[in-house]
Each structure stands twice: as C-alpha cells, then as structure tokens.
Design a protein around this motif. Structure first.
Motif, PDB file in Angstrom:
ATOM      1  N   MET C   1      12.069 -13.332 -10.802  1.00 24.77           N
ATOM      2  CA  MET C   1      10.882 -12.489 -10.806  1.00 24.77           C
ATOM      3  C   MET C   1       9.697 -13.344 -11.219  1.00 24.77           C
ATOM      4  O   MET C   1       9.804 -14.145 -12.145  1.00 24.77           O
ATOM      5  N   ILE C   2       8.589 -13.196 -10.501  1.00 20.62           N
ATOM      6  CA  ILE C   2       7.428 -14.051 -10.748  1.00 20.62           C
ATOM      7  C   ILE C   2       6.275 -13.171 -11.203  1.00 20.62           C
ATOM      8  O   ILE C   2       5.881 -12.244 -10.499  1.00 20.62           O
ATOM      9  N   VAL C   3       5.740 -13.438 -12.377  1.00 19.80           N
ATOM     10  CA  VAL C   3       4.620 -12.667 -12.896  1.00 19.80           C
ATOM     11  C   VAL C   3       3.358 -13.522 -12.774  1.00 19.80           C
ATOM     12  O   VAL C   3       3.270 -14.602 -13.371  1.00 19.80           O
ATOM     13  N   GLU C   4       2.404 -13.032 -11.979  1.00 25.40           N
ATOM     14  CA  GLU C   4       1.136 -13.740 -11.811  1.00 25.40           C
ATOM     15  C   GLU C   4       0.127 -13.100 -12.763  1.00 25.40           C
ATOM     16  O   GLU C   4      -0.134 -11.903 -12.681  1.00 25.40           O
ATOM     17  N   GLY C  25      16.493 -10.401 -22.208  1.00 21.44           N
ATOM     18  CA  GLY C  25      17.501 -11.441 -22.030  1.00 21.44           C
ATOM     19  C   GLY C  25      17.206 -12.412 -20.901  1.00 21.44           C
ATOM     20  O   GLY C  25      18.107 -13.078 -20.391  1.00 21.44           O
ATOM     21  N   LEU C  26      15.957 -12.505 -20.506  1.00 25.16           N
ATOM     22  CA  LEU C  26      15.616 -13.395 -19.390  1.00 25.16           C
ATOM     23  C   LEU C  26      15.132 -14.750 -19.882  1.00 25.16           C
ATOM     24  O   LEU C  26      14.510 -14.845 -20.952  1.00 25.16           O
ATOM     25  N   GLY C  27      15.382 -15.752 -19.091  1.00 26.71           N
ATOM     26  CA  GLY C  27      14.780 -17.057 -19.333  1.00 26.71           C
ATOM     27  C   GLY C  27      13.349 -17.057 -18.819  1.00 26.71           C
ATOM     28  O   GLY C  27      12.997 -16.295 -17.934  1.00 26.71           O
ATOM     29  N   VAL C  28      12.523 -17.919 -19.368  1.00 28.69           N
ATOM     30  CA  VAL C  28      11.102 -17.922 -19.027  1.00 28.69           C
ATOM     31  C   VAL C  28      10.637 -19.344 -18.761  1.00 28.69           C
ATOM     32  O   VAL C  28      11.004 -20.257 -19.494  1.00 28.69           O
ATOM     33  N   GLN C  29       9.844 -19.524 -17.705  1.00 31.03           N
ATOM     34  CA  GLN C  29       9.217 -20.825 -17.489  1.00 31.03           C
ATOM     35  C   GLN C  29       7.754 -20.596 -17.141  1.00 31.03           C
ATOM     36  O   GLN C  29       7.435 -19.829 -16.231  1.00 31.03           O
ATOM     37  N   LEU C  41      10.461 -15.664 -14.337  1.00 31.17           N
ATOM     38  CA  LEU C  41      11.482 -15.046 -15.185  1.00 31.17           C
ATOM     39  C   LEU C  41      12.840 -15.298 -14.549  1.00 31.17           C
ATOM     40  O   LEU C  41      13.046 -14.994 -13.368  1.00 31.17           O
ATOM     41  N   LEU C  42      13.770 -15.821 -15.304  1.00 27.85           N
ATOM     42  CA  LEU C  42      15.034 -16.277 -14.739  1.00 27.85           C
ATOM     43  C   LEU C  42      16.207 -15.537 -15.360  1.00 27.85           C
ATOM     44  O   LEU C  42      16.215 -15.277 -16.562  1.00 27.85           O
TER      45      LEU C  42
END
Lengths: 338, 338, 338, 338
Positions: C1-4, C25-29, C41-42
């Motif tokens: 999921m991509i948050v702009e 519980g998501l990974g974030v970059q 969001l990974l």
C-alpha cells in the motif's frame, strides 16, 4: 417513428402531431388504445428525421425511432457484402487480412525491421503512425511528414500496402499521397470536418469506433464517408470504455455479429489498443477471428522495451509469428484463411 | 511512480528497473517486502512519463502512477483560482455567469429575439452555434460564416459578448474574429490539432468535457491549451455517457467539487445537452449552482417547436426568465449572485 | 500500500501515518521526493486492509493499493489450475464442458425433450432454472420445488449432471439435494448471505459475474466461497452493462485471459444472456472457446416461440447441434476438445 | 408495443404476429409503410408483457415497448405524491428529511454520541448499520443482533426514529422489531426474495438504487414491494457505476427530476456512498436539495479516523452541523425547510 401521446392528451394535441407529420411528407396512422393514443408515422426517410420535432409538441409523452438513423451503411440499402480493395489486398473476402506494425514510426531501421518481419509472418498490410494523437501535450507526437516518407519507402522496399492515421482535415490529400489506406482514429470518429474530407478522397479508409460510441452512431459516422462518395470503408472495433479497469478498453466482441447483421461493410478488430497489454492480445485476436472478423490490426515492435509509444501493448516479431500460426488454424476452422 | 515486481522476480530484473529509472533522471528507493519488491521512482516529472516504459520490463507486475498526468491545469502548480475575462465578463469570480441562447443560429430575427430576451432575463453572454457538428450527415449543419456574421451583429446590437463553437483547426482565426469566446465541443475534447490551434490564439475558451472522458483526461486536454500559452480556459461539464437511458447524458454533478479541489480553472455546467429534455433543465441548473458551479450554459429558443436543432432541450424565453429568478435565490444561498 | 502525502505535509502528519501503519503490524519505508513524501507500507495482508484508515488521516493526498483485495482466488496463493469435479464431469481440464438447456424448467416434456437433445449433441451438463429471479413481479417466477424434482428426474433418466440457480440463502440445502452444481446468478454475486451459505455447502458452484462488477470484485466474491471452505468454484462471464444498446449486455471477452492470468479457477462463458438474441449466440460462443474459456452455458429450448422465459435468446436443438459441430473444430484449433 | 417487421416479411409472418397478439388479448392495428409493415399492439397491460414473445417470431425485425414495465410505482397509476410516514416523520412533504448517523453501529458510546449530535444539528432520523454487506469476507461484518439492540436503545434515549439495513430475507421480521425504517441496499435492489418479504411487512422502506440499474429497473423493483401491499416506499439515489474514477460512484443528479416526473414515490439522496470522500459530500448534498430531493442520508462519525467502516466518507459532527446550516438556506430557496 412512433409518437406516444400522454394519457389524456386532447384531440387538438393529436391533430398537431398529425399536421406536423403531414408537413414533413409522412404518412400517418392513428392507434387509439384504451389509455392513450399512439401515432405511427410512415415514410422512407424517418430514420434521418429528428425525433425532437415531434417530442417537443404539447401532449407528447415519447417518440420512438423505428428506422435506424444511418442509411448508406445499412444492409437494408445494400444487401451484399462490400469488398474494399487496398492496392491489391481485398478486405471482406474469404482471406482474413492482417495489418501489423509499430504504433509509431520511429526510424527507418525500426520500420524496415518490423515491416520485413510482419510480412514474413504473413501480414498483408503494414501499419505505422506518423501523426500521433496523444492525450498529453508533453508526449512524443510522431515524426509527421518524415514518418510518411519512411512509410512510402517501406511500402516500396518491402512490397506491401501501408495504412496510417490522418488527424487534421487539411492533411487528407498529403497523407493520401503516401499511404494506401487512411485511418480515422477513435477520438476522431465524430470529427465531421475530417470525415467529410476523407469522404471526398477515394482512398480506402479504416474507420475506428469511437470508444464511447454506440454501433448505431458508428454506422452513422460511416454514412458521412459514404455520403461523400467514398465507399471503401472498413470498420475497426478497438474496445469501448466501461467500468472494468483491468484492461485499457473492453473489446466489444458482439459488435462483430451485430455489424454483420446490420451493415454490408467489412469489420476488422484491433486487439492491441483494447487490451493495452501484450499478453492479452493473442486471446482477443483469436476470439475476433472466431467471431467472424474480416481482419486484425496488431501492434508489433522489434523492441517493445524501447518503443516511444505503446510498447506495453506491442508484440515482438517472434510473438507475432507464433500468434499467426494459431490464427491460421482458427481461420481454417471458420472456413477462411490468412 | 511505483513499480511492483512479481513475486520471485530476480535481482537482475530489479536492477533493470533501477537502471531504466536512473537513465530517465529519476531517484529510486527500493522496498523489499516479505513477498515482493516494490520500487518507488521519485522526481518532479513522473506524471508526464509513460508508465509503459517500466511495465514492459521483465519481472514487473504493475506500475502505478502517483503524480497526475496533467500539470498546468492542476492546483498544485497554481493554487489561486483563475479568473477568465471575456470582453468585460469575468468567469470564476463571485458572480455566476449565465451564457444562454439558441443551439444553432438560424436567422437574424431568431437570434435578435432570443438575444434580447436572455439579456433582459439576466444572462451575461449570448451563445449560438454557427458550425454544428451533427451525428448524421443528413442533418442541418449550421449557417457557418453567415452565422458568425449574425453573431457579431447581435453582440453589437444587444451589447453582450458571444460564445460559439469552432470545429476545424483551420477556422480558429476566422471564428476568433467574430466571437468573444471560443467553444470546443465534447466530441473535439481530444482533437489535438484543434486544441493546439486554439491554444495559440488568445481568445477565452470553453472546453467541454468529452462525454466519455475522465476528469483526469479532461484536465490533460486543458494542458494542451495552457501549454500553448492560452490560460483563459473555462471547463464545461455537459454530461457523461452511462447506461441510464432516461436522459441523453448523465450530468456528473460531483465533477464540480472534484475540479474545485484539483484545478484552478473555472467550471461551468451545460444542463441542456445533459438532460436532452427541457423539463429536466431547471432542476439540473439549480443543482449545479448549489454545488459550486461558476456559470451555466443554457439553450433558449423563441419557439422550440420550430427549432432546427435541439428544440426538445431548449427553454422558451419565459421559462428561462422564471428559472433565472430561482437561480438568483440559490446563488444567494451559496454566497454568490447572478 | 502506498500513501502519498500532500505537498507540504508536516512531519507530524507523516509520523501519524507511520504510527498507524505500525499499529497494524505493517513495515514502513519512507520516500522523500523533491515535492512530496511517499510512504510504502509493507506486509502480507495489505490487500485485505482498508485504504480508508490511512486516507482519512490529515496530510494524506491519496492511498494506492498494490496488493489485490482478493486472496484465495488468486494465482499468487495457488499457482496450479483448479479442476472442479461435477459428478464425473471435470471443469478446467482439456475438455471444454458444454452446459445447455432451457432458461426455465417449464414441464416434464419440455425438460426431457431438450435434455435428450443437448446430450445427443454433446453437452455434458443440463441446465434449467427452477427459481427464476425476474425483474418484474408480474413475470413467471419458475416452478420452484416442482422444478427441482423435474431436474432430478431428468438427471436420472438422461444420465447427465444438472446445474440450477439458488436465490435464497435458506434454500441452499434444498437445492443441493437435487442438483449437481449450484448457480449463483449475476444479481446475487454480492449477496453475501447467499455466498456464505453456498460456501458452507460442498457442491460445485457456478459464480456468475455481477453485470456491473469489476473482475477484482468478482474474485473477491469468490473469496467468500473459498473462505468458507468450498473450493469447487467455476467463474462464469455473462456480459457487463455498458452504453451499447444493440445487445442486452456486452460480453467481456478479455475477462477470459485476464482471469487466466490472475486466478486459478476455471472460467466459463454464457453467450445467451449477454447477447439476448439467438442469432448472435454462435459468434460469441465461438469467440469464447478461441479465447480460452473452459466451458459454455447455453440456452436451448425445443420451441423458443413458446418459451415462458428468454425465448429470444434460446437456440433450437437443431441450431445447437450445428453450433456444437463448429465449436468442436475451434476447440481443436486451440488444442482442446469437446 | 410496436412490432416492426423485416423488409419483405411475408403476409403469413405478419398474420402470426397478429394472431399471437390476439391470443394475449391485445388490440392490433396494422401500418403498412412503403418499405415495411409495423404492427401496433394495444392494451392496458403491454408494459408487463415480455417483448420476446413477439421478437422471437419469424419476420420480426424489432419490438419496441411503449408502456413502461413498472406500473404501481408510476405516476400514471397514482398521480398524487405519496407521503411515507415513519414514526411521526413524514417523507415527501414540505420538510426535507435528514437521516444521519454512522455507517456501522460500533458501540453504545459511538452510537449515542453521534445520535445526540445529529439530532441536535437537525437530523430527524438516525441511521446505523447492524448487518454490513462487505465486498471482502475478511472485513468487519457488523454487530448484527447486538447492533439492532443498540439502535433500539438509541431510538428510545435520543427520541428519533432509526433506519437500518436488512440483508437476509429471513431477517425482515427481526429487523422490523427494532427499526422504524428498513433499508434495502444497492446490491440487493434485485434480490427478489428480500423484496418480496419486505413487501409483506408494513414497515416503511428505503429502496436504494442498484448501482448499475436504470431508473426503469429501479421502479420495477419498487413494484415488487408495492405489489405485496407495502406502499411506504422511499427511493434513494446513491450513485451509479461509470467510467469516472475520481469518485466511488457518480451521483445521478438528473434521477431526481426524472423520478418526480414518472413516479409518485418520495426520493432521497445518499451523497456519502456516491462520493466516497468526505470533502465532496457537502457540494453533492446541496445539489440534491436544490434539485428537489425530499431528503438526504448522510454518514456522520464522531471520529472518522477510527471508524471501522467507511471512515473516509463520514463527516464529523461539527462538519455535519455546518453543512446543515447551508442546507437550510438552500431548502428555503426552493420553498422548503429542514
């Protein structure tokens, strides 16, 4: 044309409808139902008459057209199939005609390489765009006149006719000087200035369906070409706009049998623009041939990864060659050949 | 731009994406998820870049655009509202601008009568078609140059600016000589030759939405005009094609707040072409003003029963006058005036 | 999921997104571009997570889903084709399965006559409706339980499995007692009470596409069945609603290759309900087989002129027999048989 | 009903049509045009008769329905507006009825907080979902029976009627025991088992439009309710599926005047589900009131960021209060009040 009066419409309102019809030279037959009056208007030109001139009268509930608004493109006017002859290639005959090549002409090398490859695989017409209508003003707009010259060279060198798009009504003569077949793109199907000028030329023309136009509107656009005297018209289904978002456009496969029933013009299919994705092209191409299409318009690029336009929907020459093998067996199974 | 790799894509495939991105001058950030790698491509021009150049690479599952493909029409580039100035009438300001008149210019008498009536009722611009794009070649095509001359006379005599459609790219100069505002019709929203020429003129322009084009495509078409230097662009919502058959086109009322959020250009609404039926026009017109439209484009005909084009959707002058009263109270209730 | 994030979003707004993601519980970059920040969001379950929980946060411009919202129906979860076994007939294997019969079961004579005819012509499943969902309350609603009994008799007497529609969630057990295959109709594709109950049964099920549902929504509906433990799911494309009015629904031919790419479930096509007109059925049926369909669902009636439901789209037994001959050659040309 | 014969249809084929019509008790009037024969079929029930029974006959080109397929919902059958009375609140009268509340009932605290807030701001009905039809089986499905109990408590404590959705035909009695108004959701508009059971109850019912159904189909679904004896039907426009992707659904604003013309039932609008985004809701809500809607159904949540369902389209209580102020002035400008 059928005029349904409102429940309780007065005799005077019915009389006005009758009088308006007679002033247009139409026959009239009154049907007084239990609830309402229905007026049938009879004549050979009711398809070309606006329904509005009756719908606007007081006491009228609705007006329904029975005759189609198109005429010259209809099978009622001409029952035999039209064959379009393109520099030796006939479209609409037993042979299914494959037109293939790059979306845009990019260079001499590119065009000659792909032209030779598609001809070898069995294509009978080379396609390639010189004028490219692009949704964004910042995108590559085509080589324009230089592209036309490359197409003419390719035709000579490779020995097959070429088809290319014309976008400006004032370029019809120019493009006709280089190409064997003119193409009117989907976004120009209702560009009447362009239709009129292409109608005045005598070049065979591929009329792509507007992506949000009904079959009736499409055949009415074909009437523009036919009315100007150009009867060398090939219809090209290329996908319509729907809510489905997994493809660029949804190919309207039923358009093929519908057109075969209502029009005498040949029908080809462009699976590349509909799908928008190369791996979907073969299934749609095979379906089109099975459904009775007279030809296909397929994008092929020697190196899709480097294509300036529409690389994603282009087949490589080797994919195209493999697809042609499959299409040959399908064509045979419906009594035709490629 | 976000490139999602396939599950199990190789390191070499990821590297190819990275290298392609760098060759386009883009920044790259790699996200290695549990199942798959996602590559974010960063740069200020990714909206204008084709997603295909990445989607076509091996190992790529999908490419998602984050930046919009339009630029000059967007509020990110220009945050303040654009005011379009049309011979003294401002569109996009507190006053809601009503443009009204007949679909087609039919005669001097018709135009003067309706022009005087709509001005008296409060319209600030007179509309009237001289070149009529018609779906059938057998329908009335407009008075053309003679129609333009009548419009110029009406402007002088009645004293309000006029708007009329231009359909041929080569007529832009001609039409600009007679009209205050050029109109690009729905069927020409993606006629790029026309857009380019109108963009080169300095006339204010009403850009109607293509009836099957998304708002994103519409703003991208506006970019064609803006990119050529014409910043006097008014957007006009006129209904989109849907499955609903009780109206000619379904007016997209939510286009108004969506455009106000994403673009700085003024927005007007044409309820007449959407509805296709005069008795539906007032409700849609009132809704448009309540939703925030900067103006309306309404068809009025002195005698709809005798109209050569679109009589069914035209209001009579007295219906129009009554509607204007209602619109004034709605305008006031949203903090504006007419 | 991509948050702009919006241009100019504050650090605190970015932090809120990051914190929300971690709480799920998501990974974030983080990707800080020149104009704006983009947060990836990974995690393996982002497809099932609502995008709204991020879109609603201040400073967020848009949220884009990369993972599909369906899971169990996807090829990523199960790469091999699913074979559905229906009382001895396998759907999804090399043999193309033809299901044919009347729209509605009308009488014992009608059902036995058409059942024998379609079996003789090569159909492997008999179709027939006992519960008929009708758009008008004044239309024939089916023989209901008596129809189910006739179907069971036909199955025994003719010796082929039968498929019939279930419309009420509380009838699933009843219908399963008589039929080999349950059908969920287009108007019930998102009837979750029905999906859940059919999912709890172990009967093979034909899940028709909602006529205005995307392929993604269709596969998400299939997930309802699969999540309850029923993995015997056959997808059936039957036409989608578009603006084209020459057919009842536009058959989405590209759904076939799209589904073959994204799902492991078998796909059949119903050309009868799409076309709505018997003479269009053969072309669409042939196209479906050429495009890779695993089966067809075709309406056949011994006397279409007297049919109580959908006579217009039904083939006669002799037309069906002729079509089967043509389908056999097409099937062969794509490496399959009937 | 108008039957158009093919050009060249034989006398025997015309006779068959006439005979079929007479066997159905219809009157017949023959219109022999220059090219073809057109047969008008007259009777008071032709709207409920299938066109197929004529279209299937040899020699028939097309069959056109003049009467609408719905009957009880039409203004022709009942010319006065229907008022629906919901525990003291009248829908369809001069007062515009606002129904507001959370998409889903989540907890007692949430429901009481938002219920008190919307009542204070002027809403006359509280909405809240107990059974939630969700596109994904992995999403929150509602509190179900516990949710109904909370709604009944809220009704008592806050003192306004409540509306909630029923999804299973067998839950109609259960839900009627708790709620003042039943709601049939968009995905169930053609769930005939549900329509029949709700029609048998005497609860007022909000019938949402199927998101891909025409107005004609919608009114035909209303006929299911009316035919069972429930005349307390409120129609709710909530957006239709189109190609436009900037909103969840495109609100069909023209449905309001079309319904006012063709039906006697009151019409409300749900701007929240159409927009799918809170900042678009006010403009659409105002447009609906200006166009003549009898009420609105609006989602309000005390804390949209934490909503379990549809937080993105929910207004906060303070946004809702501000919108109510604006709606009051619009209502007044169209001669109504809130």
């Amino acid at each position: 044309m059928i005029v349904e009066m409102k429940t309780g419409a007065s005799q005077g309102e019915v009389d006005d409808v009758v009088q308006k019809a007679r002033s247009q030279g139409l026959g009239v037959q009154l049907n007084k139902g239990t609830d309402k009056t229905v007026v049938a208007l009879l004549g050979s030109n009711t398809g070309q008459l606006s329904t509005d001139i009756f719908a606007v009268l007081p006491g009228v509930e609705s007006v329904t057209r029975i005759m189609k608004p198109y005429k010259l493109a209809s099978r009622e006017v001409k029952s035999q199939d039209t064959l379009v002859s393109c520099s030796g290639v006939e479209v609409g005959a037993e042979r299914i005609v494959i037109m293939a090549g790059p979306c845009a002409v990019e260079s001499k090398e590119q065009l000659m390489e792909v032209g030779a490859a598609v001809k070898k695989a069995g294509a009978s017409v080379l396609r390639g765009g010189a004028f490219k209508p692009r949704t964004s003003p910042f995108s590559f707009q085509g080589l324009q006149k230089a592209g036309l010259e490359l197409l003419a060279q390719a035709r000579e060198q490779i020995g097959i006719p070429v088809v290319t798009e014309v976008v400006d009504p004032h370029d019809v003569e120019l493009v006709s000087g280089y190409a064997d077949i003119l193409q009117i793109g989907s976004r120009n199907m209702q560009n009447y200035a362009l239709l009129t000028n292409v109608g005045k030329s005598r070049s065979p023309v591929v009329l792509k369906r507007g992506f949000a136009c009904t079959i009736t509107e499409w055949l009415t656009a074909a009437d523009y070409l036919l009315a100007e005297g150009n009867d060398q018209v090939i219809l090209c289904e290329r996908g319509i706009r729907t809510f489905e978002d997994s493809v660029r456009f949804s190919l309207d496969i039923s358009a093929i049998p519908v057109l075969k029933r209502s029009s005498h013009l040949p029908v080809i299919v462009d699976p590349s623009h509909a799908a928008g994705y190369y791996s979907l092209v073969p299934a749609i191409a095979k379906a089109a041939v099975a459904a009775g299409a007279d030809g296909l318009l397929i994008e092929v690029h020697p190196n899709p990864k480097e294509a300036l336009v529409d690389g994603l929907q282009s087949l490589t020459p080797s994919d195209f060659t493999r697809l042609m093998e499959e299409l040959r067996t399908i064509a045979k199974s419906v009594g035709r050949y490629i």
